[in-house]
Scaffold this active site. Sequence first.
Site, mmCIF file in Angstrom:
data_model
loop_
_atom_site.group_PDB
_atom_site.id
_atom_site.type_symbol
_atom_site.label_atom_id
_atom_site.label_comp_id
_atom_site.label_asym_id
_atom_site.label_seq_id
_atom_site.Cartn_x
_atom_site.Cartn_y
_atom_site.Cartn_z
ATOM 1 C CB SER A 1 35.180 29.486 33.128
ATOM 2 O OG SER A 1 36.649 30.154 32.370
ATOM 3 C CE LYS B 1 36.105 28.481 29.545
ATOM 4 N NZ LYS B 1 37.772 29.347 30.451
ATOM 5 C CE1 TYR C 1 35.886 30.918 27.061
ATOM 6 C CE2 TYR C 1 37.555 33.674 26.057
ATOM 7 C CZ TYR C 1 36.868 32.364 27.041
ATOM 8 O OH TYR C 1 37.999 31.389 27.739
ATOM 9 C CE1 TYR D 1 39.534 27.276 34.651
ATOM 10 C CE2 TYR D 1 38.891 27.771 36.486
ATOM 11 C CZ TYR D 1 38.159 27.906 35.081
ATOM 12 O OH TYR D 1 37.570 28.330 34.747
ATOM 13 C CB VAL E 1 36.650 35.028 36.490
ATOM 14 C CG1 VAL E 1 38.022 34.257 36.339
ATOM 15 C CG2 VAL E 1 36.150 35.120 34.979
HETATM 16 N N1 GLN Z 1 35.880 34.982 29.962
HETATM 17 C C1 GLN Z 1 36.589 34.790 30.646
HETATM 18 C C2 GLN Z 1 38.260 34.589 30.211
HETATM 19 O O1 GLN Z 1 38.830 33.692 28.905
HETATM 20 C C3 GLN Z 1 36.542 33.649 31.522
HETATM 21 C C4 GLN Z 1 37.494 32.932 32.703
HETATM 22 C C5 GLN Z 1 36.943 32.162 33.784
HETATM 23 O O2 GLN Z 1 35.966 32.461 33.836
HETATM 24 N N2 GLN Z 1 37.838 31.534 34.197
HETATM 25 O O3 GLN Z 1 39.425 34.981 30.408
#
Ligand code: GLN
Length: 312
Positions: free
Chosen positions: A63, A66, A190, A241, A259
């Site tokens: 993430s 992003k 993505y 988050y 993650v």
């Molecule tokens: N690719 C992961 C997902 O879409 C990214 C989530 C994350 O890093 N929080 O679940």
Amino acid sequence: MDLSQIVEEIVAAMRDADDRGTVANYIPELAGIDPAQFGIAIVMADGRMIAGGDADTGFSIQSISKVFALTLALGKVGDQLWERVGREPSGNAFNSIVQLEQEKGVPRNPFINAGAIVVADVNLGGHQPRVAIGEMLRFIRYLAEDDGIAINEAVAASETATGFRNIALANYMRAFGTVRHAADLVLGTYIHQCAIEMSCRQLALAGRYLMLDGMHPAGGRVIPPARARRINALMLTCGHYDASGDFAFRVGIPGKSGVGGGILAIVPGRASIAAWSPGLNANGNSQLGTRALEELARRTGWSVFSPTEGDA
Ligand code: GLN
């Protein structure tokens, strides 16, 4: 204050930590990663690099991508992006679907999965995923000044085979028109951006434009100053988050987690920092990465809420 000494002490403390969190296992390819690892890299505004632990080991940025995707999307459509995605903390898990129905398919912010899928839809812009992914990779390589940065195809394949929640989010938003391409194309973009692999050193270098008010350290401007400040504001308010408030409280600087266990954190005007340890806390943020950044901020005095922002 000797920053190298502080980094060494943090690395030693993290090496001995017992509570390392749990490695993400919903993406099978990430489940086997050794939780004993910890790395940190700090690039200062003058270009100095201080790194320790496993700072050269590549990990899945997930993430954290992003942030770079949002930067590209704002470059393409500017403030029109905010018609399709909000900029409020969600108070929900990164992959939650619950708010989308009530809020008519407009995700709360670009850093939860739903919001990042809208951003990927914008970056896709009618092209094939490989075009959008190529653009993203070139952008990150340019930011980090490192052409060795690449996608881990095994991680991408693993998430493609198991990412049912994200497929649901994309299809659900397509019903509202906030996502405009077919789900497999948007998720192709993505998932591959999430599967980009970088080390702490590379990630800290890639984050320099957010420390430098939008400038590239090698010269030239990446984005306008106001945009860099806004991206930092979103990282502070939404980058972790439903634990974004806790991160702001404990660390006090903008940060974006993934993650894969990485966190990119920015001290405007002072430092771009990457911390990584694969074990996650209950909110899906790196357990030791957060602890290390908390410790670093405490010992340096770095904080966006401090009038002096420390003297490191
Ligand atoms: N690719 C992961 C997902 O879409 C990214 C989530 C994350 O890093 N929080 O679940």
